[in-house]
Design an enzyme around this catalytic site. Sequence first.
Site, PDB file in Angstrom:
ATOM      1  NE  ARG A  57      -6.825  -2.281   4.286  1.00 41.40           N
ATOM      2  CZ  ARG A  57      -6.149  -1.557   5.167  1.00 41.40           C
ATOM      3  NH1 ARG A  57      -5.425  -0.525   4.751  1.00 41.40           N
ATOM      4  NH2 ARG A  57      -6.215  -1.846   6.442  1.00 41.40           N
ATOM      5  CD  GLU A  80      -2.968   0.146   2.519  1.00 37.66           C
ATOM      6  OE1 GLU A  80      -4.180   0.115   2.502  1.00 37.66           O
ATOM      7  OE2 GLU A  80      -2.323   0.062   3.586  1.00 37.66           O
TER       8      GLU A  80
HETATM    9  N1  DCP Z   1      -6.001   4.053   5.540  1.00 39.90           N
HETATM   10  C1  DCP Z   1      -7.040   4.951   5.324  1.00 39.90           C
HETATM   11  N2  DCP Z   1      -7.803   4.840   4.214  1.00 39.90           N
HETATM   12  C2  DCP Z   1      -7.599   3.847   3.326  1.00 39.90           C
HETATM   13  C3  DCP Z   1      -6.570   2.913   3.541  1.00 39.90           C
HETATM   14  C4  DCP Z   1      -5.779   3.034   4.687  1.00 39.90           C
HETATM   15  O1  DCP Z   1      -7.261   5.852   6.143  1.00 39.90           O
HETATM   16  N3  DCP Z   1      -8.372   3.783   2.258  1.00 39.90           N
HETATM   17  C5  DCP Z   1      -5.100   4.228   6.702  1.00 39.90           C
HETATM   18  C6  DCP Z   1      -5.253   3.226   7.808  1.00 39.90           C
HETATM   19  C7  DCP Z   1      -3.875   3.201   8.418  1.00 39.90           C
HETATM   20  C8  DCP Z   1      -2.938   3.522   7.261  1.00 39.90           C
HETATM   21  O2  DCP Z   1      -3.758   4.074   6.233  1.00 39.90           O
HETATM   22  O3  DCP Z   1      -3.759   4.253   9.387  1.00 39.90           O
HETATM   23  C9  DCP Z   1      -2.180   2.323   6.720  1.00 39.90           C
HETATM   24  O4  DCP Z   1      -3.007   1.202   6.632  1.00 39.90           O
HETATM   25  P1  DCP Z   1      -2.680  -0.140   7.418  1.00 39.90           P
HETATM   26  O5  DCP Z   1      -2.365   0.149   8.808  1.00 39.90           O
HETATM   27  O6  DCP Z   1      -3.756  -1.104   7.216  1.00 39.90           O
HETATM   28  O7  DCP Z   1      -1.363  -0.605   6.636  1.00 39.90           O
HETATM   29  P2  DCP Z   1      -0.139  -1.343   7.238  1.00 39.90           P
HETATM   30  O8  DCP Z   1       0.847  -1.476   6.119  1.00 39.90           O
HETATM   31  O9  DCP Z   1       0.358  -0.685   8.421  1.00 39.90           O
HETATM   32  O10 DCP Z   1      -0.834  -2.750   7.525  1.00 39.90           O
HETATM   33  P3  DCP Z   1      -0.394  -3.952   8.450  1.00 39.90           P
HETATM   34  O11 DCP Z   1      -0.168  -3.437   9.820  1.00 39.90           O
HETATM   35  O12 DCP Z   1      -1.552  -4.911   8.360  1.00 39.90           O
HETATM   36  O13 DCP Z   1       0.841  -4.486   7.838  1.00 39.90           O
END
Ligand code: DCP
Length: 227
Positions: A101, A48
């Site tokens: 995602r 992401e």
């Molecule tokens: N986010 C958001 N809107 C979206 C997608 C994500 O506001 N459409 C936000 C949620 C989190 C940040 O972006 O604060 C990053 O998403 P994740 O925490 O899910 O990503 P990570 O890489 O940290 O995931 P993981 O901890 O599962 O590895």
Amino acid sequence: MLSSSQGKLVRNGEGKKSVIWLEGNIASGKTTCLEYFSKTSDIEVLTEPVSKWRNVQGCNPLGLMYQDPSRWGLTLQTYVQLTMLDRHVLPMASPIRMMERSIYSAKYIFVENLYKSGKMPEVDFAVLSEWFEWIVKNIAIPVDLIVYLQTSPQTCYERLKQRCREEEKVIPLEYIESIHNLYEDWLIHHKSFEVPAPVLVMPADHDLKKMLHQFEENREKILMANC
Ligand code: DCP
């Protein structure tokens, strides 16, 4: 036909490509899963674009959104939509793509959550919705399998506190619960929106060792998504 052993992928059948989306709550362990599969040859992993959301030309729309969702939710989610679309249309460099995602969860989970919780004005939601509908109607967004890392909100909350990402310090448990419920309604109960591919549910409350074991157990199922 495709088979895999010891991280090496053997694929018979010309030109067949498959796209896997890895879905799950905030801090559900997506990064660990992507890291694990990135060690398999013939897979490209697309994470992401969070670093972009934290820094677009010197601005931090992710941080702004958590500070004042009503004012900045549209700004962040417009940028999320653009950066996710950019990921979806990138030509595939390997036979298998696993991506963190999707433009679908951005809309069905995060935009929906902002709107439903009263933190996104109706007009912002309407504009984002029209953009989304236009995109999925006019641009091919391929997907063969959705892997859903299913966690309890409490586990994600604990992991979130541990990782201590500056912008996320303001996130309460209720926020994680809402995201969880939206994911469950979408991918488990099929109660809300179209699910564009079969779903593989992976329980993800376990510790790292057990999670790695589960990834290995599900390796064939995941990598054979389109065979
Ligand atoms: N986010 C958001 N809107 C979206 C997608 C994500 O506001 N459409 C936000 C949620 C989190 C940040 O972006 O604060 C990053 O998403 P994740 O925490 O899910 O990503 P990570 O890489 O940290 O995931 P993981 O901890 O599962 O590895």
